[in-house]
Design a protein around this motif. Structure first.
Motif, PDB file in Angstrom:
ATOM      1  N   ASP A 103      11.264  31.637  57.321  1.00  0.00           N
ATOM      2  CA  ASP A 103      12.474  32.329  56.888  1.00  0.00           C
ATOM      3  C   ASP A 103      12.317  33.835  57.062  1.00  0.00           C
ATOM      4  O   ASP A 103      13.243  34.522  57.501  1.00  0.00           O
ATOM      5  CB  ASP A 103      12.767  31.997  55.425  1.00  0.00           C
TER       6      ASP A 103
ATOM      7  N   GLN B 155      12.737  34.739  60.709  1.00  0.00           N
ATOM      8  CA  GLN B 155      14.127  34.657  61.159  1.00  0.00           C
ATOM      9  C   GLN B 155      14.945  35.859  60.695  1.00  0.00           C
ATOM     10  O   GLN B 155      15.763  36.391  61.437  1.00  0.00           O
ATOM     11  CB  GLN B 155      14.755  33.354  60.639  1.00  0.00           C
TER      12      GLN B 155
ATOM     13  N   ASN C 247       9.469  41.918  64.089  1.00  0.00           N
ATOM     14  CA  ASN C 247      10.222  41.456  65.257  1.00  0.00           C
ATOM     15  C   ASN C 247       9.663  42.074  66.548  1.00  0.00           C
ATOM     16  O   ASN C 247       8.732  42.890  66.526  1.00  0.00           O
ATOM     17  CB  ASN C 247      11.726  41.728  65.090  1.00  0.00           C
TER      18      ASN C 247
END
Length: 345
Positions: free
Chosen positions: A3, A6, A28
């Motif tokens: 999670d 994401q 990221n």
């Protein structure tokens, strides 16, 4: 993907999710490009060492309130500035601080350009204004009853006031041209006639400087889509520069070629060239000649009545017409300014 992964992956800027123990939970791809690979699991201090960023993260963790700061780095070519936004995140047992790095270098550069512009304008106005105030004080005091001094001082004051007027005029002109730069003109104008009319309007200045013209203009109209007033200003600025900086007794060339292919634009174009037989310019200066207030010789430029904005105005007008400006010069070989314009919209 977890999670945390994401959530961070969905952020359009470089982003890290930092846990309460200062370990990086997720990062990221953009953050990997900024800080390197393998960020997840590392301690924050091994990735970011700037105290302002660490303080902002700690402040958000303790207060649960969003905080902002700056992260400064260098990409090997220029200084880069990131706006760092810290926000507390607590979703389904996933707690930490989301740290987002937004590249605002372009905004910082624009801000610096504005500050430099204001500083330059202030300097250019302050110099003649200081002279005016000084002469006014002198005329009110020691030179009050001195007719010869009064006449001389008033002449100087008139020149300084004219210098300020030229600067304000060019600033307004530059602002107007920049505001219109995205709107391409579509009126059909005769460029050859604009060249002739501009040369005639500057005949007195040329005569005063003993400058002669060499013209190579076609005997038929040369039609291009354009703004006649702005193209006249381009010609005026270029020819005035050639007359003033070419030197007393120099020769100024005016040449118009085309329409033809292969002049540096897609499709047929015309090339207007203004050249002079003056002392020339060191190639070192050429890339900066169209910058606002850039002068090769500041003292000489001011003596000639230059504002430092003429070529910046030319560049923006040429850009609005979807054309190109080329500058060629070398010491002792004169200078050549070429404006290339498309002949169709």
């Amino acid at each position: 993907m977890s999670d945390a992964g994401q959530i961070v992956a969905a952020v359009p800027h470089a982003a890290l999710l930092v846990a309460d123990n200062d370990r990086i939970l997720a990062a990221n791809a953009r953050s990997a490009a900024l800080f390197g690979e393998g960020l997840a699991g590392r301690h924050l201090i091994t990735v970011i060492r700037q105290p302002s960023v660490l303080d902002a993260i700690e402040g958000t963790r303790s207060s649960h309130l969003a905080q902002e700061t700056r992260y400064l780095t260098n990409d090997g070519q220029q200084d880069v500035t990131y706006r760092v936004s810290c926000a507390h995140l607590d979703l389904a047992g996933l707690a930490g601080v989301l740290v987002v790095f937004e590249d605002v270098t372009h905004l910082e550069q624009a801000g610096q350009m504005r500050r430099d512009f204001v500083a330059n304008v202030s300097h250019e106005l302050r110099t003649p204004l200081t002279a005016l105030l000084g002469f006014i004080e002198t005329l009110q005091g020691p030179a009050r009853d001195d007719a010869a001094a009064r006449k001389r001082f008033l002449g100087i004051m008139a020149r300084e006031a004219d210098r300020m007027n030229r600067l304000v005029r060019d600033l307004l002109s530059l602002s107007h041209v920049e505001a219109q730069e995205r709107m391409r003109p579509d009126d059909q104008v005769d460029l050859a006639e604009i060249v002739r009319a501009t040369r005639r309007s500057l005949a007195h200045l040329a005569e005063k400087n003993a400058v002669s013209f060499d013209e190579e203009l076609p005997g038929v109209p040369v039609m291009v889509p354009g703004d006649a007033d702005q193209l006249r200003q381009v010609l005026t600025n270029l020819i005035e520069n050639a007359i003033k900086y070419g030197g007393h007794g120099c020769r100024v060339g005016l040449r118009l070629d085309g329409p033809a292919e292969g002049l540096g634009l897609r499709g047929p174009a015309v090339r207007l060239t203004v050249s002079d037989s003056g002392p020339g310019i060191d190639p070192l200066h050429i890339p900066r000649l169209t910058e606002r207030f850039y002068r090769v010789d500041s003292h000489r430029s001011r003596e000639m009545g230059g504002t430092g904005l003429g070529l910046a105005i030319v560049k923006h007008i040429v850009n609005r017409h979807r054309g190109r400006l080329r500058i060629e010069s070398a010491p002792g070989e004169g200078s050549r300014f070429s404006v290339i314009l498309p002949v169709s919209g």
